[in-house]
Write a protein that holds these residues in place. Structure first.
Motif, PDB file in Angstrom:
ATOM      1  N   PHE A 158       0.822  -1.214   0.000  1.00 49.86           N
ATOM      2  CA  PHE A 158       0.000   0.000   0.000  1.00 49.86           C
ATOM      3  C   PHE A 158       0.853   1.260   0.000  1.00 49.86           C
ATOM      4  CE2 PHE A 158      -3.071  -3.031   2.132  1.00 49.86           C
ATOM      5  CZ  PHE A 158      -3.681  -3.345   0.922  1.00 49.86           C
ATOM      6  N   ALA A 159       2.084   1.163   0.486  1.00 46.69           N
ATOM      7  CA  ALA A 159       3.012   2.287   0.338  1.00 46.69           C
ATOM      8  C   ALA A 159       3.314   2.516  -1.142  1.00 46.69           C
ATOM      9  CB  ALA A 159       4.297   2.021   1.120  1.00 46.69           C
ATOM     10  N   ASP A 160       3.479   1.416  -1.901  1.00 44.75           N
ATOM     11  CA  ASP A 160       3.681   1.530  -3.350  1.00 44.75           C
ATOM     12  C   ASP A 160       2.466   2.166  -4.017  1.00 44.75           C
ATOM     13  OD1 ASP A 160       6.175   0.392  -3.187  1.00 44.75           O
ATOM     14  OD2 ASP A 160       5.468  -1.649  -3.619  1.00 44.75           O
ATOM     15  N   LEU A 161       1.263   1.774  -3.565  1.00 41.64           N
ATOM     16  CA  LEU A 161       0.035   2.357  -4.123  1.00 41.64           C
ATOM     17  C   LEU A 161       0.006   3.860  -3.910  1.00 41.64           C
ATOM     18  CD1 LEU A 161      -2.921   2.163  -5.224  1.00 41.64           C
ATOM     19  CD2 LEU A 161      -3.633   1.763  -2.861  1.00 41.64           C
ATOM     20  N   LEU A 162       0.349   4.308  -2.716  1.00 45.32           N
ATOM     21  CA  LEU A 162       0.343   5.745  -2.421  1.00 45.32           C
ATOM     22  C   LEU A 162       1.367   6.489  -3.269  1.00 45.32           C
ATOM     23  CD1 LEU A 162      -0.045   5.598   1.444  1.00 45.32           C
ATOM     24  CD2 LEU A 162      -1.712   6.510  -0.170  1.00 45.32           C
ATOM     25  N   ARG A 163       2.530   5.882  -3.481  1.00 43.58           N
ATOM     26  CA  ARG A 163       3.534   6.542  -4.322  1.00 43.58           C
ATOM     27  C   ARG A 163       3.036   6.675  -5.760  1.00 43.58           C
ATOM     28  NH1 ARG A 163       7.357   4.023  -0.894  1.00 43.58           N
ATOM     29  NH2 ARG A 163       7.228   2.078  -2.059  1.00 43.58           N
ATOM     30  N   ARG A 164       2.355   5.631  -6.259  1.00 41.41           N
ATOM     31  CA  ARG A 164       1.840   5.695  -7.628  1.00 41.41           C
ATOM     32  C   ARG A 164       0.776   6.785  -7.769  1.00 41.41           C
ATOM     33  NH1 ARG A 164       1.715   0.067  -7.105  1.00 41.41           N
ATOM     34  NH2 ARG A 164      -0.566   0.089  -6.965  1.00 41.41           N
ATOM     35  N   LYS A 165      -0.035   6.947  -6.752  1.00 39.48           N
ATOM     36  CA  LYS A 165      -1.092   7.963  -6.828  1.00 39.48           C
ATOM     37  C   LYS A 165      -0.516   9.371  -6.761  1.00 39.48           C
ATOM     38  CE  LYS A 165      -5.159   5.374  -5.364  1.00 39.48           C
ATOM     39  NZ  LYS A 165      -5.925   5.731  -6.569  1.00 39.48           N
ATOM     40  N   GLY A 166       0.623   9.518  -6.112  1.00 36.76           N
ATOM     41  CA  GLY A 166       1.310  10.806  -6.141  1.00 36.76           C
ATOM     42  C   GLY A 166       0.765  11.858  -5.204  1.00 36.76           C
ATOM     43  N   GLY A 167      -0.147  11.511  -4.327  1.00 36.17           N
ATOM     44  CA  GLY A 167      -0.686  12.483  -3.384  1.00 36.17           C
ATOM     45  C   GLY A 167       0.234  12.706  -2.200  1.00 36.17           C
ATOM     46  N   LYS A 168      -0.096  13.694  -1.395  1.00 34.04           N
ATOM     47  CA  LYS A 168       0.697  13.994  -0.206  1.00 34.04           C
ATOM     48  C   LYS A 168       0.371  12.990   0.899  1.00 34.04           C
ATOM     49  CE  LYS A 168       1.042  18.896  -1.296  1.00 34.04           C
ATOM     50  NZ  LYS A 168       0.750  20.287  -0.880  1.00 34.04           N
ATOM     51  N   VAL A 169       1.409  12.523   1.586  1.00 34.80           N
ATOM     52  CA  VAL A 169       1.249  11.461   2.583  1.00 34.80           C
ATOM     53  C   VAL A 169       2.050  11.812   3.826  1.00 34.80           C
ATOM     54  CG1 VAL A 169       1.555   9.000   3.094  1.00 34.80           C
ATOM     55  CG2 VAL A 169       0.991   9.727   0.760  1.00 34.80           C
ATOM     56  N   VAL A 170       1.466  11.554   4.988  1.00 32.22           N
ATOM     57  CA  VAL A 170       2.200  11.576   6.259  1.00 32.22           C
ATOM     58  C   VAL A 170       2.159  10.161   6.816  1.00 32.22           C
ATOM     59  CG1 VAL A 170       2.184  12.384   8.654  1.00 32.22           C
ATOM     60  CG2 VAL A 170       1.777  14.000   6.786  1.00 32.22           C
ATOM     61  N   LEU A 171       3.328   9.582   7.060  1.00 28.62           N
ATOM     62  CA  LEU A 171       3.431   8.235   7.603  1.00 28.62           C
ATOM     63  C   LEU A 171       3.284   8.302   9.127  1.00 28.62           C
ATOM     64  CD1 LEU A 171       4.041   5.207   7.218  1.00 28.62           C
ATOM     65  CD2 LEU A 171       6.483   5.777   7.328  1.00 28.62           C
ATOM     66  N   VAL A 172       2.325   7.545   9.667  1.00 26.14           N
ATOM     67  CA  VAL A 172       2.020   7.584  11.097  1.00 26.14           C
ATOM     68  C   VAL A 172       2.187   6.183  11.668  1.00 26.14           C
ATOM     69  CG1 VAL A 172       0.306   8.164  12.851  1.00 26.14           C
ATOM     70  CG2 VAL A 172       0.372   9.451  10.699  1.00 26.14           C
ATOM     71  N   ALA A 173       3.048   6.046  12.672  1.00 24.11           N
ATOM     72  CA  ALA A 173       3.257   4.765  13.339  1.00 24.11           C
ATOM     73  C   ALA A 173       2.437   4.764  14.628  1.00 24.11           C
ATOM     74  CB  ALA A 173       4.740   4.547  13.628  1.00 24.11           C
ATOM     75  N   ASN A 174       1.315   4.083  14.611  1.00 27.35           N
ATOM     76  CA  ASN A 174       0.416   4.058  15.759  1.00 27.35           C
ATOM     77  C   ASN A 174       0.869   3.000  16.779  1.00 27.35           C
ATOM     78  OD1 ASN A 174      -1.829   4.806  17.290  1.00 27.35           O
ATOM     79  ND2 ASN A 174      -3.153   3.293  16.305  1.00 27.35           N
ATOM     80  N   LYS A 175       0.320   3.090  17.988  1.00 20.19           N
ATOM     81  CA  LYS A 175       0.636   2.184  19.101  1.00 20.19           C
ATOM     82  C   LYS A 175       2.108   2.282  19.485  1.00 20.19           C
ATOM     83  CE  LYS A 175      -2.917  -0.920  17.236  1.00 20.19           C
ATOM     84  NZ  LYS A 175      -3.286  -2.303  16.860  1.00 20.19           N
ATOM     85  N   ALA A 176       2.668   3.483  19.341  1.00 22.16           N
ATOM     86  CA  ALA A 176       4.089   3.696  19.618  1.00 22.16           C
ATOM     87  C   ALA A 176       4.389   3.674  21.103  1.00 22.16           C
ATOM     88  CB  ALA A 176       4.546   5.021  19.012  1.00 22.16           C
ATOM     89  N   GLU A 177       3.331   3.703  21.940  1.00 25.89           N
ATOM     90  CA  GLU A 177       3.562   3.651  23.396  1.00 25.89           C
ATOM     91  C   GLU A 177       3.827   2.239  23.884  1.00 25.89           C
ATOM     92  OE1 GLU A 177      -0.591   2.141  23.253  1.00 25.89           O
ATOM     93  OE2 GLU A 177       0.742   3.379  22.023  1.00 25.89           O
ATOM     94  N   ALA A 178       3.562   1.244  23.047  1.00 23.99           N
ATOM     95  CA  ALA A 178       3.678  -0.157  23.486  1.00 23.99           C
ATOM     96  C   ALA A 178       5.137  -0.572  23.646  1.00 23.99           C
ATOM     97  CB  ALA A 178       2.982  -1.067  22.480  1.00 23.99           C
ATOM     98  N   ARG A 179       5.349  -1.573  24.502  1.00 22.96           N
ATOM     99  CA  ARG A 179       6.688  -2.114  24.691  1.00 22.96           C
ATOM    100  C   ARG A 179       7.173  -2.776  23.400  1.00 22.96           C
ATOM    101  NH1 ARG A 179       7.357  -6.000  29.715  1.00 22.96           N
ATOM    102  NH2 ARG A 179       6.760  -4.015  30.703  1.00 22.96           N
ATOM    103  N   GLY A 180       8.361  -2.452  22.989  1.00 22.50           N
ATOM    104  CA  GLY A 180       8.923  -3.020  21.776  1.00 22.50           C
ATOM    105  C   GLY A 180       8.530  -2.282  20.511  1.00 22.50           C
ATOM    106  N   ALA A 181       7.797  -1.153  20.645  1.00 25.07           N
ATOM    107  CA  ALA A 181       7.339  -0.426  19.458  1.00 25.07           C
ATOM    108  C   ALA A 181       8.468   0.342  18.771  1.00 25.07           C
ATOM    109  CB  ALA A 181       6.214   0.537  19.843  1.00 25.07           C
ATOM    110  N   ALA A 182       9.589   0.569  19.479  1.00 24.40           N
ATOM    111  CA  ALA A 182      10.686   1.342  18.883  1.00 24.40           C
ATOM    112  C   ALA A 182      11.214   0.665  17.620  1.00 24.40           C
ATOM    113  CB  ALA A 182      11.808   1.521  19.907  1.00 24.40           C
ATOM    114  N   ALA A 183      11.280  -0.678  17.650  1.00 23.82           N
ATOM    115  CA  ALA A 183      11.777  -1.403  16.475  1.00 23.82           C
ATOM    116  C   ALA A 183      10.836  -1.226  15.297  1.00 23.82           C
ATOM    117  CB  ALA A 183      11.931  -2.890  16.801  1.00 23.82           C
ATOM    118  N   GLY A 184       9.522  -1.273  15.559  1.00 27.03           N
ATOM    119  CA  GLY A 184       8.551  -1.064  14.488  1.00 27.03           C
ATOM    120  C   GLY A 184       8.602   0.341  13.936  1.00 27.03           C
ATOM    121  N   LEU A 185       8.886   1.311  14.807  1.00 25.94           N
ATOM    122  CA  LEU A 185       9.007   2.697  14.355  1.00 25.94           C
ATOM    123  C   LEU A 185      10.186   2.870  13.410  1.00 25.94           C
ATOM    124  CD1 LEU A 185       7.620   5.469  14.863  1.00 25.94           C
ATOM    125  CD2 LEU A 185       9.266   5.852  16.680  1.00 25.94           C
ATOM    126  N   ILE A 186      11.286   2.209  13.734  1.00 21.22           N
ATOM    127  CA  ILE A 186      12.468   2.286  12.865  1.00 21.22           C
ATOM    128  C   ILE A 186      12.208   1.575  11.536  1.00 21.22           C
ATOM    129  CG2 ILE A 186      14.862   1.527  12.640  1.00 21.22           C
ATOM    130  CD1 ILE A 186      15.123   1.933  15.684  1.00 21.22           C
TER     131      ILE A 186
END
Length: 473
Positions: free
Chosen positions: A102-130
Motif C-alpha cells: 500500500f506504500a507503493d500504491l500511495l507513491r503511484r497515486k502521487g498524493g501527499k502522505v504523512v506516515l504515522v506509526a500508531n501504538k508507539a507507546e507499546a513495549r517493543g514499538a521502537a523497532a517497528g518505528l524504525i
C-alpha cells in the motif's frame, strides 16, 4: 476546508485516531479487523488546525467483485479526493507485506502522505518505528491514538506537508451533525424549539431491515457509488452522513445499519451498529423507512415504524425494489390496504414505490419527504383549536362516569416536531383512550396532520376555588 483521509491495513487503529480527532466516539471500534467498511467523514480539530477527516476501510488485496474489493475501491476514492493521506502502520506488531504494497500504491497515486506509526507507546514499538522508514514515505510520526500521545508531532507533520497557508482562513464553526461530532438536539424544555425554515438543510435518516436496499437508494440520490453496496446483508455498520441538493434545497442524509429483531442481535459489533442507527434516527427530522417490496410488512418492519412513532420523527415509507414487480396494479392495491390496516398509529403516512437500482420514483419520494416535513412542523392557533374542540365535543360528548360527564375546557398546541397538544379537562383519568383517539383522528382530518405522530396530553384544570377556605358561620 482541508480534507485528510486516514488509511492503512485493517486493525492498525484508524477509527481510534478518527475518534480522537473529532473528539467523540463516533466510528465503531472493535478488536476484530475490518469493522469500518464505508468512508466516514467528520469535522476534526487538532490543536489550532480545523479540517475534515475521513475514516476508511482497511486496505486489503482482493478481487474487485468481492466485498473486500469494493471496500478497497471506497478507500481509494477517499485517497483521490483528499488533500492529504495519513498512512497508519502498527509500530507494536511491525510492518507486513500489505504495508509495503500500500506504500507503493500511495507513491503511484502521487498524493501527499504523512506516515504515522500508531501504538508507539507499546513495549517493543521502537523497532517497528524504525522499520517504518523502509517504506520510503519519509520520517514516521510515532503516536498513540488510544492515549492521545504524539498529537503535537502529528499536527506539525500535517502543517509541514500541506503548508501553513492551507489552514490560514479555515471556518471553525461547529458541525451540526451526529456523524461529525455534534450532540443530539436538546430535550424538551432545555432549549427553544427550532423554527421551521425550509431554507435550512433537511436531515433525513434512511432505515430498514438488512438488505432492503438503503445504501443503493442513497447512491441513486447522489448519482454516484458513494455507499458500499452488494448482495451481502448487513454491509453497512456505521451511520454515514452525506450531503446533496434536491431542487436547490440542501439535504443531509444518513445511511444506517440494518435493524434486526433484538433477540437476533447478539454480537457486540452489531449492538454498536444498531445503537449508531438509533442515534441517527433521533437526530433526523424525517425518517425514510425502506421496505423490500417483495417481502413487505415483516414483523421487524412494523417494529421499526413503532420506534419512529415513539421517537416522534416524521415517517415516510419507501417500497423499494419496485423494478422486480410484474403485476404492479394488484400489488399496489394490496400495499395500500396493508399500510392503512397495519400502521394505524401514523394514519395517512405517505408511501412511495421506488427502485434504488433504476432510480424510478426518487423524485416522488423526495416530494413526499418535503411534504411530510412541512406537516411535522405545522402550527395551529389556539383560537382555531378551541373552535374545533367545541364542535367535536358537541358532535360527540365526552363519556359520563358515575353520572358525571367529563368537562373538556380548552385546548392548545404547545410545540411542533411532532405536533403536540394539551387538553385541559376536569378528570383526565376518566376521559378514556377511545375519546383521545377520537380527538387525535379529528385533528388529522380537520387540520391535515396526516402521516405524522401526534401527541395529545391531558391535563387537569385548576379549581379556582380550591385555595379558598370556607368561612365560619
Amino acid at each position: 476546508m482541508v480534507t485528510i483521509a486516514i488509511i492503512g491495513r485493517p486493525n492498525v487503529g484508524k477509527s481510534t485516531l478518527f475518534n480522537r480527532l473529532v473528539g467523540r466516539r463516533l466510528a465503531l471500534v472493535d478488536d476484530r479487523p475490518g469493522v469500518t467498511r464505508d468512508r466516514r467523514p467528520g469535522e476534526a480539530k487538532l490543536m489550532d488546525l480545523a479540517f475534515e477527516i475521513v475514516d476508511t476501510a482497511g486496505l486489503e488485496e482482493a478481487a474487485a467483485d468481492t466485498l473486500e474489493g469494493r471496500m478497497r475501491a471506497q478507500t481509494e476514492a477517499a485517497i483521490d479526493a483528499a488533500d492529504l493521506s495519513l498512512f497508519l502502520v502498527d509500530a507494536k506488531h511491525g510492518l507486513t507485506p500489505q504495508d509495503a504494497a500500500f506504500a507503493d500504491l500511495l507513491r503511484r497515486k502521487g498524493g501527499k502522505v504523512v506516515l504515522v506509526a500508531n501504538k508507539a507507546e507499546a513495549r517493543g514499538a521502537a523497532a517497528g518505528l524504525i522499520d517504518a522508514y523502509s517504506l520510503g514515505l519519509g520520517e514516521p510520526v510515532g503516536i498513540s491514538a488510544e492515549h492521545g500521545e504524539g498529537m503535537g508531532e502529528l499536527r506539525d507533520a500535517i502543517v509541514e506537508a500541506l503548508g501553513p497557508e492551507a489552514f490560514a482562513d479555515e471556518d471553525e464553526d461547529e458541525a451540526d451533525d451526529p456523524a461529525a461530532g455534534a450532540a443530539p438536539t436538546a430535550a424538551e424544555g432545555e432549549a427553544p424549539e427550532p423554527v421551521y425554515d425550509p431554507t435550512k438543510p433537511l436531515r433525513i435518516a434512511i432505515v430498514g431491515r438488512p438488505n432492503a436496499g438503503k445504501s443503493t437508494l442513497i447512491n441513486r440520490f447522489l448519482g454516484e457509488d458513494r455507499m458500499l453496496t452488494g448482495p451481502e446483508a448487513g454491509i453497512t455498520r456505521d451511520s454515514i452522513s452525506v450531503e446533496w441538493e434536491w431542487r436547490g434545497r440542501k439535504v443531509k442524509v444518513f445511511d444506517t445499519a440494518g435493524l434486526r429483531r433484538k433477540a437476533r442481535i447478539q454480537e457486540k459489533l452489531e449492538k454498536l451498529s444498531v445503537a449508531d442507527a438509533l442515534r441517527a434516527i433521533r437526530f433526523a427530522e424525517v425518517v425514510v423507512i425502506v421496505l423490500d417490496v417483495t417481502i413487505p410488512f415483516e414483523r421487524q418492519d412494523l417494529s421499526i415504524v413503532d420506534l419512529i412513532e415513539r421517537e416522534g420523527r416524521a415517517p415516510v415509507i419507501a417500497f423499494n425494489k419496485w423494478d422486480l414487480v410484474e403485476d404492479r396494479q394488484a400489488l399496489l392495491a394490496d400495499l395500500r390496504e396493508k399500510t392503512g390496516r397495519l400502521l394505524p398509529q401514523i394514519r395517512g403516512v405517505k408511501a412511495v414505490t421506488v427502485s434504488g437500482e433504476t432510480g424510478e420514483g426518487i423524485d416522488r419520494l423526495m416530494r413526499a419527504v418535503a411534504d411530510t416535513h412541512e406537516i411535522w412542523n405545522k402550527r395551529i392557533t389556539t383560537a382555531k383549536l378551541n373552535q374545533w374542540l367545541d364542535k367535536m365535543v358537541a358532535h360527540h360528548p365526552p363519556p359520563a362516569v358515575a353520572g358525571r360527564r367529563v368537562n373538556v375546557k380548552y385546548m392548545t398546541q404547545v410545540k411542533s416536531r411532532p405536533p403536540t397538544f394539551i387538553v385541559s379537562t376536569s378528570r383526565p383519568e376518566a376521559l378514556g383512550s377511545a375519546y383521545t383517539r377520537y380527538l387525535v383522528n379529528g385533528l388529522r382530518d380537520s387540520f391535515g396532520l396526516v402521516g405524522v405522530p401526534i401527541r395529545l396530553n391531558l391535563r387537569k384544570s385548576d379549581n379556582p376555588f380550591a385555595s379558598r377556605r370556607k368561612r365560619p358561620s
